[in-house]
Design a protein around this motif. Sequence first.
Motif, PDB file in Angstrom:
ATOM      1  N   ARG A 100      14.974  29.915  -7.516  1.00 30.79           N
ATOM      2  CA  ARG A 100      13.976  30.935  -7.834  1.00 30.79           C
ATOM      3  C   ARG A 100      12.903  30.334  -8.731  1.00 30.79           C
ATOM      4  NH1 ARG A 100      14.833  33.613 -12.850  1.00 30.79           N
ATOM      5  NH2 ARG A 100      16.661  32.790 -13.975  1.00 30.79           N
ATOM      6  N   LEU A 101      11.702  30.853  -8.602  1.00 33.79           N
ATOM      7  CA  LEU A 101      10.598  30.352  -9.411  1.00 33.79           C
ATOM      8  C   LEU A 101      10.642  30.976 -10.802  1.00 33.79           C
ATOM      9  CD1 LEU A 101       7.588  30.325  -6.913  1.00 33.79           C
ATOM     10  CD2 LEU A 101       8.709  28.346  -7.949  1.00 33.79           C
ATOM     11  N   VAL A 102      10.515  30.147 -11.814  1.00 35.06           N
ATOM     12  CA  VAL A 102      10.464  30.638 -13.181  1.00 35.06           C
ATOM     13  C   VAL A 102       9.229  30.065 -13.868  1.00 35.06           C
ATOM     14  CG1 VAL A 102      12.971  30.877 -13.360  1.00 35.06           C
ATOM     15  CG2 VAL A 102      11.883  28.746 -14.081  1.00 35.06           C
ATOM     16  N   LYS A 103       8.704  30.801 -14.844  1.00 33.38           N
ATOM     17  CA  LYS A 103       7.535  30.379 -15.589  1.00 33.38           C
ATOM     18  C   LYS A 103       7.838  29.069 -16.325  1.00 33.38           C
ATOM     19  CE  LYS A 103       4.031  32.499 -18.603  1.00 33.38           C
ATOM     20  NZ  LYS A 103       3.983  31.690 -19.820  1.00 33.38           N
ATOM     21  N   ALA A 104       6.942  28.124 -16.214  1.00 25.19           N
ATOM     22  CA  ALA A 104       7.195  26.798 -16.774  1.00 25.19           C
ATOM     23  C   ALA A 104       7.138  26.798 -18.293  1.00 25.19           C
ATOM     24  CB  ALA A 104       6.192  25.789 -16.204  1.00 25.19           C
ATOM     25  N   TYR A 105       6.189  27.540 -18.867  1.00 26.26           N
ATOM     26  CA  TYR A 105       5.956  27.444 -20.305  1.00 26.26           C
ATOM     27  C   TYR A 105       6.064  28.809 -20.984  1.00 26.26           C
ATOM     28  CZ  TYR A 105       4.054  22.944 -18.879  1.00 26.26           C
ATOM     29  OH  TYR A 105       3.908  21.697 -18.334  1.00 26.26           O
ATOM     30  N   THR A 106       6.871  28.872 -22.023  1.00 25.98           N
ATOM     31  CA  THR A 106       6.944  30.083 -22.833  1.00 25.98           C
ATOM     32  C   THR A 106       5.640  30.285 -23.592  1.00 25.98           C
ATOM     33  OG1 THR A 106       9.323  29.816 -23.096  1.00 25.98           O
ATOM     34  CG2 THR A 106       8.214  31.235 -24.692  1.00 25.98           C
ATOM     35  N   THR A 107       5.091  29.199 -24.104  1.00 26.14           N
ATOM     36  CA  THR A 107       3.765  29.203 -24.729  1.00 26.14           C
ATOM     37  C   THR A 107       2.826  28.456 -23.791  1.00 26.14           C
ATOM     38  OG1 THR A 107       4.716  29.195 -26.948  1.00 26.14           O
ATOM     39  CG2 THR A 107       2.425  28.483 -26.738  1.00 26.14           C
ATOM     40  N   ASP A 108       1.653  29.016 -23.510  1.00 26.13           N
ATOM     41  CA  ASP A 108       0.764  28.371 -22.553  1.00 26.13           C
ATOM     42  C   ASP A 108      -0.642  28.225 -23.131  1.00 26.13           C
ATOM     43  OD1 ASP A 108      -0.405  30.984 -22.181  1.00 26.13           O
ATOM     44  OD2 ASP A 108       1.182  31.430 -20.754  1.00 26.13           O
ATOM     45  N   GLY A 109      -1.539  27.673 -22.322  1.00 27.63           N
ATOM     46  CA  GLY A 109      -2.930  27.517 -22.722  1.00 27.63           C
ATOM     47  C   GLY A 109      -3.121  26.548 -23.883  1.00 27.63           C
ATOM     48  N   ILE A 110      -4.164  26.781 -24.663  1.00 28.24           N
ATOM     49  CA  ILE A 110      -4.504  25.882 -25.766  1.00 28.24           C
ATOM     50  C   ILE A 110      -3.421  25.888 -26.843  1.00 28.24           C
ATOM     51  CG2 ILE A 110      -6.156  25.454 -27.630  1.00 28.24           C
ATOM     52  CD1 ILE A 110      -7.104  24.561 -24.883  1.00 28.24           C
ATOM     53  N   ASP A 111      -2.740  27.012 -27.028  1.00 32.06           N
ATOM     54  CA  ASP A 111      -1.648  27.026 -27.996  1.00 32.06           C
ATOM     55  C   ASP A 111      -0.569  26.012 -27.613  1.00 32.06           C
ATOM     56  OD1 ASP A 111      -2.791  28.877 -29.636  1.00 32.06           O
ATOM     57  OD2 ASP A 111      -1.481  30.550 -29.075  1.00 32.06           O
ATOM     58  N   ALA A 112      -0.259  25.939 -26.329  1.00 29.70           N
ATOM     59  CA  ALA A 112       0.732  24.955 -25.880  1.00 29.70           C
ATOM     60  C   ALA A 112       0.232  23.541 -26.110  1.00 29.70           C
ATOM     61  CB  ALA A 112       1.057  25.177 -24.410  1.00 29.70           C
ATOM     62  N   LEU A 113      -1.051  23.309 -25.880  1.00 34.19           N
ATOM     63  CA  LEU A 113      -1.630  21.987 -26.120  1.00 34.19           C
ATOM     64  C   LEU A 113      -1.503  21.607 -27.597  1.00 34.19           C
ATOM     65  CD1 LEU A 113      -3.328  19.509 -25.259  1.00 34.19           C
ATOM     66  CD2 LEU A 113      -5.371  20.903 -25.721  1.00 34.19           C
ATOM     67  N   LYS A 114      -1.810  22.542 -28.492  1.00 35.74           N
ATOM     68  CA  LYS A 114      -1.747  22.266 -29.930  1.00 35.74           C
ATOM     69  C   LYS A 114      -0.350  21.810 -30.354  1.00 35.74           C
ATOM     70  CE  LYS A 114      -5.047  25.916 -31.300  1.00 35.74           C
ATOM     71  NZ  LYS A 114      -5.154  27.208 -32.036  1.00 35.74           N
ATOM     72  N   ILE A 115       0.663  22.619 -30.006  1.00 35.45           N
ATOM     73  CA  ILE A 115       2.004  22.298 -30.483  1.00 35.45           C
ATOM     74  C   ILE A 115       2.570  21.070 -29.785  1.00 35.45           C
ATOM     75  CG2 ILE A 115       2.505  24.651 -31.224  1.00 35.45           C
ATOM     76  CD1 ILE A 115       4.167  25.021 -28.672  1.00 35.45           C
ATOM     77  N   THR A 116       2.130  20.822 -28.554  1.00 38.21           N
ATOM     78  CA  THR A 116       2.644  19.643 -27.847  1.00 38.21           C
ATOM     79  C   THR A 116       2.112  18.362 -28.464  1.00 38.21           C
ATOM     80  OG1 THR A 116       2.863  20.881 -25.777  1.00 38.21           O
ATOM     81  CG2 THR A 116       2.791  18.478 -25.616  1.00 38.21           C
ATOM     82  N   LEU A 117       0.835  18.324 -28.780  1.00 38.57           N
ATOM     83  CA  LEU A 117       0.279  17.104 -29.364  1.00 38.57           C
ATOM     84  C   LEU A 117       0.829  16.838 -30.757  1.00 38.57           C
ATOM     85  CD1 LEU A 117      -3.413  17.196 -28.091  1.00 38.57           C
ATOM     86  CD2 LEU A 117      -1.697  15.436 -27.647  1.00 38.57           C
ATOM     87  N   ILE A 118       0.977  17.877 -31.589  1.00 39.49           N
ATOM     88  CA  ILE A 118       1.529  17.655 -32.923  1.00 39.49           C
ATOM     89  C   ILE A 118       2.988  17.212 -32.818  1.00 39.49           C
ATOM     90  CG2 ILE A 118       2.461  19.941 -33.530  1.00 39.49           C
ATOM     91  CD1 ILE A 118       0.035  18.135 -35.811  1.00 39.49           C
ATOM     92  N   HIS A 119       3.694  17.724 -31.804  1.00 38.48           N
ATOM     93  CA  HIS A 119       5.098  17.375 -31.562  1.00 38.48           C
ATOM     94  C   HIS A 119       5.230  15.944 -31.047  1.00 38.48           C
ATOM     95  CE1 HIS A 119       9.264  18.561 -30.004  1.00 38.48           C
ATOM     96  NE2 HIS A 119       9.050  17.413 -29.374  1.00 38.48           N
ATOM     97  N   GLU A 120       4.498  15.642 -29.990  1.00 36.61           N
ATOM     98  CA  GLU A 120       4.646  14.321 -29.361  1.00 36.61           C
ATOM     99  C   GLU A 120       4.091  13.209 -30.248  1.00 36.61           C
ATOM    100  OE1 GLU A 120       6.503  13.877 -26.914  1.00 36.61           O
ATOM    101  OE2 GLU A 120       6.716  15.941 -26.220  1.00 36.61           O
ATOM    102  N   PHE A 121       3.033  13.495 -30.990  1.00 32.24           N
ATOM    103  CA  PHE A 121       2.502  12.449 -31.857  1.00 32.24           C
ATOM    104  C   PHE A 121       3.514  12.089 -32.940  1.00 32.24           C
ATOM    105  CE2 PHE A 121      -0.197  10.867 -35.406  1.00 32.24           C
ATOM    106  CZ  PHE A 121      -0.633   9.702 -34.776  1.00 32.24           C
TER     107      PHE A 121
END
Length: 550
Positions: free
Chosen positions: A182-203
């Motif tokens: 079944r298809l499920v939503k990929a991201y609980t947080t999306d858009g620019i908010d997801a970009l913000k937390i991902t970069l601070i996390h991965e960096f």
Amino acid sequence: MKYIFSILAFVFPVLVYAHNGSSVEPVKCGTCLSHQEIRNMVQICNFDFAKRHIMQKTYTSPSGKFLIHYDISGEHAVAAKDANANGVPDYIDSVAYYADYSYQKEVIELGYYSPMPEPGGINDLYDIYIYELGKSAKLYGLTQADRAIQLPAGDNGYDKFHSFIAIDNDYSPSDSVLVDNRLVKAYTTDGIDALKITLIHEFHHAIQYVYGNITFGTLYAELTSTYMENRFFPEIKDYYQYVKYLFESLYKYPFGKDDYKAGYAYSIFGQYLYKNFGDDLLRRSWELIDEINNRKISYVEALDSAFREQGTDFLTEWKNFQPYMYFTGSRALGDLYLEDAKYLPEVKFYQIQAFDNGRSYSSGVLSQLEQRCVRFVLKYSNASNDTLDVFMTNLDTKHAGTISDYKSNYNLQCSAQEFDNAINEQGKDVYWSKEDPDNITHFIPYLGKGDKSVFVDFAFPNPYIPGKHQGMYIPVPEINNLYNKINVVVFSANMQEIFAGTYDFVFMDNNQVVIDISDEAKDLQSGVYLYKISTPENDYLGKFAVKVVE
């Protein structure tokens, strides 16, 4: 006056209830995936995100520290929108801004080591690659180590690496992946908010690689990176999803057994460190991982050393952290513990023991630094449901940071009556004992305080109609102990005794405390009756009417 306590969702007709959990752990980033998991991901996606690729365009961030690689056509293309007409897609402008922001916050302001220069790509800038992750890999991002950093002669600590970052090309709310057909939503947080937390996390993962190969402690690596999201973007609550599965099955995720998925949720321990020690202690633990270069130390050892520099130690702080886990949801005490405590789920009980009388038992084994919560429900003759929650944690730091289990035993007993070697909890009719054969378990008792009893001063229903009304209830005086039986005498209107008995209290759904005399009252004739309730302190009088309908 004594309080009696109600259990809404946890009163069971069985003696023992054990919780097994049901949530599936969401995977946030691919940094700590095993080699097999990476291979599986490559097979699913038909693309290896853990390799550097030549992409159609590059863009250097305003600080001159990051080189962003992206496509403008094909599977991994970013949206072409360019509102400021600078020739660069708006999404790439945002990537560049928040990459520079991550460097400013984590390196310049917090003082972590810098992962630059990074001579692994086409120049020494730090490389960020933009891919379509949300329709295949279901990852927010990943940080890949790919070139070793030369260690000084005699350094026997952890290997260190240069790295690069891969992130999604839009974090679209419509991104979805196939899970269990079944298809499920990929991201609980999306858009620019997801970009913000991902970069601070991965960096921060990139930073971690220059302290030491993070395979030494994937739990701690993910704890620190996920905590950084909350540290700099506290308004984004993505970490809630990870706390949910931890609190639902706490016993599955011992802090001392290395598991990167547990690290996302234990970011709340990072919040504890910040609340009590500021930013310095967490950073210092990473410095010690690098500085103690004569051997490879565990993350618990690093934390302990950092704590000792502050005049405390890991075990003291781990014990102090336990209430942060318990006082969430409806149990939250304002901002005394976690800032978002009232919005977080409550720890589910590993076991719930419900019984009417006698003694109840709970026993088990705990892994290194495992936490567990057991609930005892004490029912007193159907009048109340006091609860004793025992939150416990194993204090084995010797084996912390490993993937193996090192078990310790515990045994608990609880009763409404006193027994040998029992602890009387807060002067209530609650007695419990603990046994810890290995002497490495910390126990914290919490006596449940539910709804306050409601005392009425009238009998009901009035009139009582035998055959129509299920119960005939007379009030209970507001006395100190509701767990004892009480004496009742019923008289006719001319004060002739009709019946007498000793009764249990009944705790109604609306928290009213009453006595049910319907077994005897159902045989009464129509008329007015008086009753006397006798307690050790006083006698109480009242009246009720009976109406017999033919």
